[in-house]
Design a protein around this motif. Structure first.
Motif, PDB file in Angstrom:
ATOM      1  N   ILE A 437       0.854  -1.189   0.000  1.00  0.00           N
ATOM      2  CA  ILE A 437       0.000   0.000   0.000  1.00  0.00           C
ATOM      3  C   ILE A 437       0.890   1.240   0.000  1.00  0.00           C
ATOM      4  N   GLY A 438       0.752   2.046  -1.034  1.00  0.00           N
ATOM      5  CA  GLY A 438       1.509   3.294  -1.119  1.00  0.00           C
ATOM      6  C   GLY A 438       0.572   4.439  -1.407  1.00  0.00           C
ATOM      7  N   ARG A 439       1.082   5.476  -2.101  1.00  0.00           N
ATOM      8  CA  ARG A 439       0.208   6.600  -2.439  1.00  0.00           C
ATOM      9  C   ARG A 439       0.531   7.153  -3.818  1.00  0.00           C
ATOM     10  N   LEU A 440      -0.475   7.728  -4.438  1.00  0.00           N
ATOM     11  CA  LEU A 440      -0.299   8.344  -5.751  1.00  0.00           C
ATOM     12  C   LEU A 440      -0.025   9.831  -5.574  1.00  0.00           C
ATOM     13  N   GLU A 441       1.082  10.290  -6.115  1.00  0.00           N
ATOM     14  CA  GLU A 441       1.463  11.701  -6.052  1.00  0.00           C
ATOM     15  C   GLU A 441       2.082  12.089  -7.385  1.00  0.00           C
ATOM     16  N   ASN A 442       1.589  13.200  -7.971  1.00  0.00           N
ATOM     17  CA  ASN A 442       2.185  13.752  -9.193  1.00  0.00           C
ATOM     18  C   ASN A 442       2.380  12.700 -10.281  1.00  0.00           C
ATOM     19  N   ASP A 443       1.328  11.918 -10.525  1.00  0.00           N
ATOM     20  CA  ASP A 443       1.327  10.901 -11.572  1.00  0.00           C
ATOM     21  C   ASP A 443       2.431   9.860 -11.376  1.00  0.00           C
ATOM     22  N   SER A 444       2.694   9.527 -10.114  1.00  0.00           N
ATOM     23  CA  SER A 444       3.645   8.463  -9.782  1.00  0.00           C
ATOM     24  C   SER A 444       3.087   7.663  -8.608  1.00  0.00           C
ATOM     25  N   PHE A 445       3.539   6.423  -8.508  1.00  0.00           N
ATOM     26  CA  PHE A 445       3.234   5.620  -7.327  1.00  0.00           C
ATOM     27  C   PHE A 445       4.398   5.794  -6.369  1.00  0.00           C
ATOM     28  N   CYS A 446       4.113   6.270  -5.151  1.00  0.00           N
ATOM     29  CA  CYS A 446       5.187   6.703  -4.250  1.00  0.00           C
ATOM     30  C   CYS A 446       5.279   5.839  -2.994  1.00  0.00           C
ATOM     31  N   LEU A 447       6.523   5.628  -2.573  1.00  0.00           N
ATOM     32  CA  LEU A 447       6.821   4.869  -1.368  1.00  0.00           C
ATOM     33  C   LEU A 447       7.458   5.806  -0.345  1.00  0.00           C
ATOM     34  N   ASP A 448       6.951   5.784   0.877  1.00  0.00           N
ATOM     35  CA  ASP A 448       7.543   6.580   1.956  1.00  0.00           C
ATOM     36  C   ASP A 448       8.391   5.645   2.819  1.00  0.00           C
ATOM     37  N   PRO A 449       9.700   5.861   2.885  1.00  0.00           N
ATOM     38  CA  PRO A 449      10.568   4.948   3.650  1.00  0.00           C
ATOM     39  C   PRO A 449      10.329   4.984   5.153  1.00  0.00           C
ATOM     40  N   ARG A 450       9.568   5.973   5.643  1.00  0.00           N
ATOM     41  CA  ARG A 450       9.344   6.054   7.092  1.00  0.00           C
ATOM     42  C   ARG A 450       8.714   4.777   7.633  1.00  0.00           C
ATOM     43  N   THR A 451       7.783   4.194   6.878  1.00  0.00           N
ATOM     44  CA  THR A 451       7.049   3.023   7.365  1.00  0.00           C
ATOM     45  C   THR A 451       7.496   1.724   6.705  1.00  0.00           C
ATOM     46  N   LEU A 452       8.658   1.767   6.060  1.00  0.00           N
ATOM     47  CA  LEU A 452       9.231   0.553   5.470  1.00  0.00           C
ATOM     48  C   LEU A 452      10.505   0.187   6.213  1.00  0.00           C
ATOM     49  N   ASP A 453      10.734  -1.095   6.351  1.00  0.00           N
ATOM     50  CA  ASP A 453      11.946  -1.591   7.004  1.00  0.00           C
ATOM     51  C   ASP A 453      12.903  -2.110   5.938  1.00  0.00           C
ATOM     52  N   VAL A 454      14.188  -1.960   6.176  1.00  0.00           N
ATOM     53  CA  VAL A 454      15.180  -2.480   5.226  1.00  0.00           C
ATOM     54  C   VAL A 454      14.996  -3.976   5.029  1.00  0.00           C
ATOM     55  N   ALA A 455      14.568  -4.675   6.082  1.00  0.00           N
ATOM     56  CA  ALA A 455      14.360  -6.121   5.982  1.00  0.00           C
ATOM     57  C   ALA A 455      13.226  -6.465   5.018  1.00  0.00           C
ATOM     58  N   ASP A 456      12.337  -5.498   4.733  1.00  0.00           N
ATOM     59  CA  ASP A 456      11.224  -5.738   3.804  1.00  0.00           C
ATOM     60  C   ASP A 456      11.649  -5.662   2.346  1.00  0.00           C
ATOM     61  N   ARG A 457      12.875  -5.205   2.068  1.00  0.00           N
ATOM     62  CA  ARG A 457      13.248  -4.857   0.702  1.00  0.00           C
ATOM     63  C   ARG A 457      13.151  -6.016  -0.297  1.00  0.00           C
ATOM     64  N   PRO A 458      13.612  -7.226   0.024  1.00  0.00           N
ATOM     65  CA  PRO A 458      13.471  -8.325  -0.952  1.00  0.00           C
ATOM     66  C   PRO A 458      12.009  -8.591  -1.324  1.00  0.00           C
ATOM     67  N   VAL A 459      11.128  -8.583  -0.332  1.00  0.00           N
ATOM     68  CA  VAL A 459       9.703  -8.801  -0.599  1.00  0.00           C
ATOM     69  C   VAL A 459       9.134  -7.627  -1.387  1.00  0.00           C
ATOM     70  N   LEU A 460       9.548  -6.432  -1.036  1.00  0.00           N
ATOM     71  CA  LEU A 460       9.093  -5.227  -1.738  1.00  0.00           C
ATOM     72  C   LEU A 460       9.428  -5.306  -3.226  1.00  0.00           C
ATOM     73  N   LEU A 461      10.648  -5.684  -3.538  1.00  0.00           N
ATOM     74  CA  LEU A 461      11.062  -5.798  -4.943  1.00  0.00           C
ATOM     75  C   LEU A 461      10.273  -6.895  -5.661  1.00  0.00           C
ATOM     76  N   ARG A 462      10.054  -8.012  -4.972  1.00  0.00           N
ATOM     77  CA  ARG A 462       9.320  -9.114  -5.606  1.00  0.00           C
ATOM     78  C   ARG A 462       7.896  -8.695  -5.961  1.00  0.00           C
TER      79      ARG A 462
END
Length: 476
Positions: A437-462
């Motif tokens: 779940i992210g947000r749409l801003e300025n015709d892009s899908f945006c990710l806020d790193p505040r609520t993401l953990d580095v450990a989530d990155r492999p799953v995020l990319l998948r």
């Protein structure tokens, strides 16, 4: 058209093919799997009638198996699932509010794994009270004489008013009659307790004389409701808590403070306003303070009641308390969370909600740059997942009705897909496992790193690769 309908394979043949394609399917409830296969082919029958198929080969099991497999897997998944929060809203009501600390998660597992001492007196071996499990900790952390935990803050308010105000009047400022999430309104919760609401003052200004004029022989309590989910700015005034406490004492009335989100931490050094903390409210004269366990505190869903011992004792003896009590999993998580607060520095590091709120703009800029580099490397290897990745200064929010309209500086990672629209990508990400779940801003899908953990990155990319492929191929 009849030839197309006859091309649809039998359900048993489909079930056998599914088990061959994915051995885990053999463990699925067969009746549910059959229903899902039937529903899939019912969708294809409708598509035949709509003219979407022209040859029988398009309906052959070999051709439809990938889609059938995806459909059945989605249907077999638990409705309750994990999710990746890239919105930047820390206490996200729709996504389970606070993330529990590692210590709290471990405590829940311990409580769920076997028997425990939920209501066992460890000195005598006789029946004890579940209320005692966290009471001492809450008293130590808040300065209260006693404490009680129920299942959420609305329940806490209901119990307090039912115990002390039923059949009488509760005096509240008109500007504090808030509506909380899900269209539940504080006045409605109050009236369910059997108390009569006595509104005083105006929406933007309430004076001590307004409270004084409203007190009569039917008055049972004065109440303040912290406006944690909205702000009144401009021509505004409210009665300071110590003055209201003096008035309550003068008339021998309890002063009840509903803090809503509630906090044990002063966030002013992190750029947020100096919101009242539970210890400060009790120190300034509130007889009872109620607040949530699963918002800014960072624990499980709970309603925490702190205050004077003789009042808490009455709450404990109210039969309604049994209906509103917490279970062992909640109490295990709450105790572990509260123990972290015994060392404030450790709490800021270990309680995810505190850690995310307190992340600095520089930290988040570095995290965003690192994430952007990983996305450029992980997504631009094929045309259907290719994206333009950029950075944008923006803001996060605390959420959960806390610190309304106060901005937390952040840096967004903005994804502009080459083969689909950002809106299609957002929709496709709702279908991934886990959803992102992210947000749409300025015709892009945006990710806020505040609520993401580095450990989530492999799953995020998948899940991003999966969603981009789905959206690019029009499979949403």
């Amino acid at each position: 058209m009849n030839d197309l309908f006859r091309a649809i394979p039998a359900v048993d043949i489909c079930l056998a093919a599914l088990c061959e394609a994915d051995p885990l399917m053999a463990d699925a409830p067969r009746s549910l799997a059959r229903d899902l296969v039937t529903a899939f082919w019912d969708q294809q029958r409708k598509a035949i009638r709509d003219g979407r198929y022209s040859t029988a080969g398009q309906l052959a099991l070999e051709a439809r198996l990938p889609d059938l497999l995806a459909h059945v897997r989605a249907g077999l998944r638990n409705r309750f699932s994990a999710a990746l929060n890239a919105t930047g809203v820390v206490v996200h009501t729709n996504m389970g509010r606070s993330v529990l600390a590692k210590e709290a998660r471990e405590a829940v597992i311990t409580a769920a794994t076997g028997y425990c001492n939920l209501e066992l007196n460890m000195e005598t071996g006789a029946r004890g009270s579940r209320h005692a499990l966290v009471e001492d900790l809450l008293c130590r952390l808040t300065g209260a004489e006693s404490a009680l935990v129920v299942n959420n803050n609305a329940a806490a308010v209901l119990l307090v008013l039912d115990t002390f105000c039923k059949g009488g009047e509760v005096v509240v400022s008109r500007g504090e009659l808030v509506e909380i999430g899900g269209s539940f309104r504080i006045p409605e919760v109050m009236e369910k307790s059997g108390a009569t609401l006595r509104e005083v003052g105006a929406t933007n200004r309430t004076h001590l004389r307004d409270y004084r004029a409203a007190i009569n022989e039917n008055t049972r309590a004065l109440m303040r409701v912290h406006t944690s989910n909205y702000r009144i700015v401009g021509f505004h005034s409210a009665v300071p808590l110590p003055e209201l406490a003096e008035l309550a004492k003068e008339h021998n009335l309890p002063l009840i403070e509903d803090l809503g989100s509630g906090s044990l931490t002063d966030f002013s050094s992190f750029g947020l306003p100096n919101e009242p903390t539970v210890p400060s409210v009790l120190a300034q004269g509130a007889d009872i303070a109620t607040f949530s366990g699963d918002k800014v505190l960072g624990g499980p869903q709970a309603g925490i009641i702190t205050g004077r011992k003789h009042m808490i004792d009455k709450l404990k003896s109210n039969p309604l308390t049994r209906a509103l009590r917490c279970d062992k999993l909640c109490l295990a998580a709450l105790e572990a969370t509260l123990r972290l607060y015994l060392d404030p520095e450790k709490a800021r590091e270990s309680v995810p909600t505190l850690r995310m709120i307190c992340r600095t703009a520089d930290e988040l800029n570095k995290a965003a740059r690192s994430l952007a580099t990983a996305l450029r490397k992980g997504l631009n290897s094929s045309p259907e997942t290719s994206c333009r990745i950029s950075l944008q200064a923006d803001v996060s929010r605390v959420g959960g009705g806390a610190f309304p309209q106060y901005d937390l500086p952040t840096t967004l990672v903005c994804i502009t897909p080459a083969a689909c629209s950002p809106t299609s990508l957002k929709a496709a990400l709702l279908r991934t496992d886990p959803p992102l779940i992210g947000r749409l801003e300025n015709d892009s899908f945006c990710l806020d790193p505040r609520t993401l953990d580095v450990a989530d990155r492999p799953v995020l990319l998948r899940v991003l690769r999966e969603a981009l492929a789905l959206a690019a191929n029009g499979l949403i």
